[in-house]
Design a protein around this motif. Structure first.
Motif, PDB file in Angstrom:
ATOM      1  N   LEU A  72     -10.396   2.640   2.077  1.00  0.00           N
ATOM      2  CA  LEU A  72     -12.237   2.851   1.176  1.00  0.00           C
ATOM      3  C   LEU A  72     -11.239   3.059   0.862  1.00  0.00           C
ATOM      4  O   LEU A  72     -11.852   2.719  -1.030  1.00  0.00           O
ATOM      5  CB  LEU A  72     -13.394   2.898   2.713  1.00  0.00           C
ATOM      6  N   ARG A  73     -10.239   4.439  -0.419  1.00  0.00           N
ATOM      7  CA  ARG A  73     -10.314   5.244  -0.831  1.00  0.00           C
ATOM      8  C   ARG A  73      -9.532   4.734  -1.877  1.00  0.00           C
ATOM      9  O   ARG A  73     -10.037   4.757  -2.929  1.00  0.00           O
ATOM     10  CB  ARG A  73     -10.016   7.036  -0.312  1.00  0.00           C
ATOM     11  N   LEU A  74      -8.535   3.538  -1.233  1.00  0.00           N
ATOM     12  CA  LEU A  74      -7.567   3.044  -2.034  1.00  0.00           C
ATOM     13  C   LEU A  74      -8.309   2.396  -2.275  1.00  0.00           C
ATOM     14  O   LEU A  74      -7.423   1.367  -3.687  1.00  0.00           O
ATOM     15  CB  LEU A  74      -6.766   2.676  -1.271  1.00  0.00           C
ATOM     16  N   PHE A  75      -9.306   1.835  -2.061  1.00  0.00           N
ATOM     17  CA  PHE A  75      -9.782  -0.202  -3.006  1.00  0.00           C
ATOM     18  C   PHE A  75     -11.071   0.857  -4.081  1.00  0.00           C
ATOM     19  O   PHE A  75     -10.579   0.448  -5.122  1.00  0.00           O
ATOM     20  CB  PHE A  75     -11.391  -0.739  -1.404  1.00  0.00           C
ATOM     21  N   LEU A  76     -11.387   1.967  -3.454  1.00  0.00           N
ATOM     22  CA  LEU A  76     -12.309   2.687  -4.862  1.00  0.00           C
ATOM     23  C   LEU A  76     -11.336   2.500  -5.871  1.00  0.00           C
ATOM     24  O   LEU A  76     -12.112   2.996  -6.998  1.00  0.00           O
ATOM     25  CB  LEU A  76     -13.572   3.514  -4.445  1.00  0.00           C
ATOM     26  N   GLY A  77     -10.552   3.804  -5.672  1.00  0.00           N
ATOM     27  CA  GLY A  77     -10.013   4.063  -6.657  1.00  0.00           C
ATOM     28  C   GLY A  77      -8.439   2.854  -6.856  1.00  0.00           C
ATOM     29  O   GLY A  77      -7.818   3.539  -8.436  1.00  0.00           O
ATOM     30  N   GLY A  78      -8.477   1.604  -6.837  1.00  0.00           N
ATOM     31  CA  GLY A  78      -8.082   0.918  -7.614  1.00  0.00           C
ATOM     32  C   GLY A  78      -6.368   0.811  -6.934  1.00  0.00           C
ATOM     33  O   GLY A  78      -5.455   0.364  -7.915  1.00  0.00           O
ATOM     34  N   LEU A  94      -4.304  12.036  -6.675  1.00  0.00           N
ATOM     35  CA  LEU A  94      -3.243  12.074  -5.284  1.00  0.00           C
ATOM     36  C   LEU A  94      -4.182  10.848  -4.557  1.00  0.00           C
ATOM     37  O   LEU A  94      -3.859  11.199  -3.553  1.00  0.00           O
ATOM     38  CB  LEU A  94      -3.822  13.360  -4.863  1.00  0.00           C
ATOM     39  N   GLY A  95      -5.130  10.379  -5.221  1.00  0.00           N
ATOM     40  CA  GLY A  95      -4.923   8.792  -3.884  1.00  0.00           C
ATOM     41  C   GLY A  95      -3.971   8.267  -3.459  1.00  0.00           C
ATOM     42  O   GLY A  95      -4.161   8.021  -2.630  1.00  0.00           O
ATOM     43  N   ALA A  96      -2.759   8.409  -4.352  1.00  0.00           N
ATOM     44  CA  ALA A  96      -1.723   7.102  -3.912  1.00  0.00           C
ATOM     45  C   ALA A  96      -0.842   7.921  -2.292  1.00  0.00           C
ATOM     46  O   ALA A  96      -0.443   7.191  -1.550  1.00  0.00           O
ATOM     47  CB  ALA A  96      -0.577   7.385  -4.899  1.00  0.00           C
ATOM     48  N   LEU A  97      -1.575   8.937  -1.462  1.00  0.00           N
ATOM     49  CA  LEU A  97      -1.231   9.160  -0.789  1.00  0.00           C
ATOM     50  C   LEU A  97      -1.469   9.221   0.122  1.00  0.00           C
ATOM     51  O   LEU A  97      -1.026   9.021   1.298  1.00  0.00           O
ATOM     52  CB  LEU A  97      -1.056  11.291  -1.214  1.00  0.00           C
ATOM     53  N   ASN A  98      -2.344   8.090  -0.005  1.00  0.00           N
ATOM     54  CA  ASN A  98      -3.473   7.358   1.305  1.00  0.00           C
ATOM     55  C   ASN A  98      -2.058   5.681   1.655  1.00  0.00           C
ATOM     56  O   ASN A  98      -2.634   5.529   3.208  1.00  0.00           O
ATOM     57  CB  ASN A  98      -4.532   6.672   0.925  1.00  0.00           C
ATOM     58  N   TRP A  99      -1.136   5.983   0.565  1.00  0.00           N
ATOM     59  CA  TRP A  99      -0.970   4.909   0.899  1.00  0.00           C
ATOM     60  C   TRP A  99      -0.260   5.479   2.040  1.00  0.00           C
ATOM     61  O   TRP A  99       1.011   3.906   2.848  1.00  0.00           O
ATOM     62  CB  TRP A  99       0.218   4.396  -0.748  1.00  0.00           C
TER      63      TRP A  99
END
Length: 73
Positions: A64-70, A25-30
Motif C-alpha cells: 500500500l505504501r508503494l502504491f501511494l508513493g508511486g 525512502l519508500g523505495a526500501l519497500n521494494w
C-alpha cells in the motif's frame, strides 16, 4: 517453530518499514515486501496461521505504501 520464525521475520520487516514511511525512502519497500512474503511462505509450512497472517498484513502495508508513493516515494 516455523510459526515463530515467520512471526520474527514479519516483526523485523515491520521494524525496518518504519523508516520507509519517510518520504524519499519508500523505495526500501521494494526489498521489504518480498522479505515479508518470504516470511509468509515460511509460515505456510507451519501448522499454525499466526505468523503467516502477520507477514501478509506487513506485506500488504508495504505494498500500500508503494502504491501511494508511486513506487518510488
Amino acid at each position: 517453530m516455523l510459526n515463530i520464525l515467520s512471526g520474527f521475520i514479519g516483526l523485523v520487516t515491520l521494524i525496518l518499514m518504519i523508516p520507509a514511511v519517510i518520504p524519499l525512502l519508500g523505495a526500501l519497500n521494494w526489498i521489504l515486501v518480498p522479505l515479508a512474503l518470504f516470511g509468509a511462505l515460511v509460515g505456510m509450512i507451519s501448522s499454525k496461521n499466526g505468523g503467516r497472517n502477520f507477514c501478509l498484513i506487513v506485506a500488504g502495508f508495504g505494498a500500500l505504501r508503494l502504491f501511494l508513493g508511486g513506487g518510488i516515494f
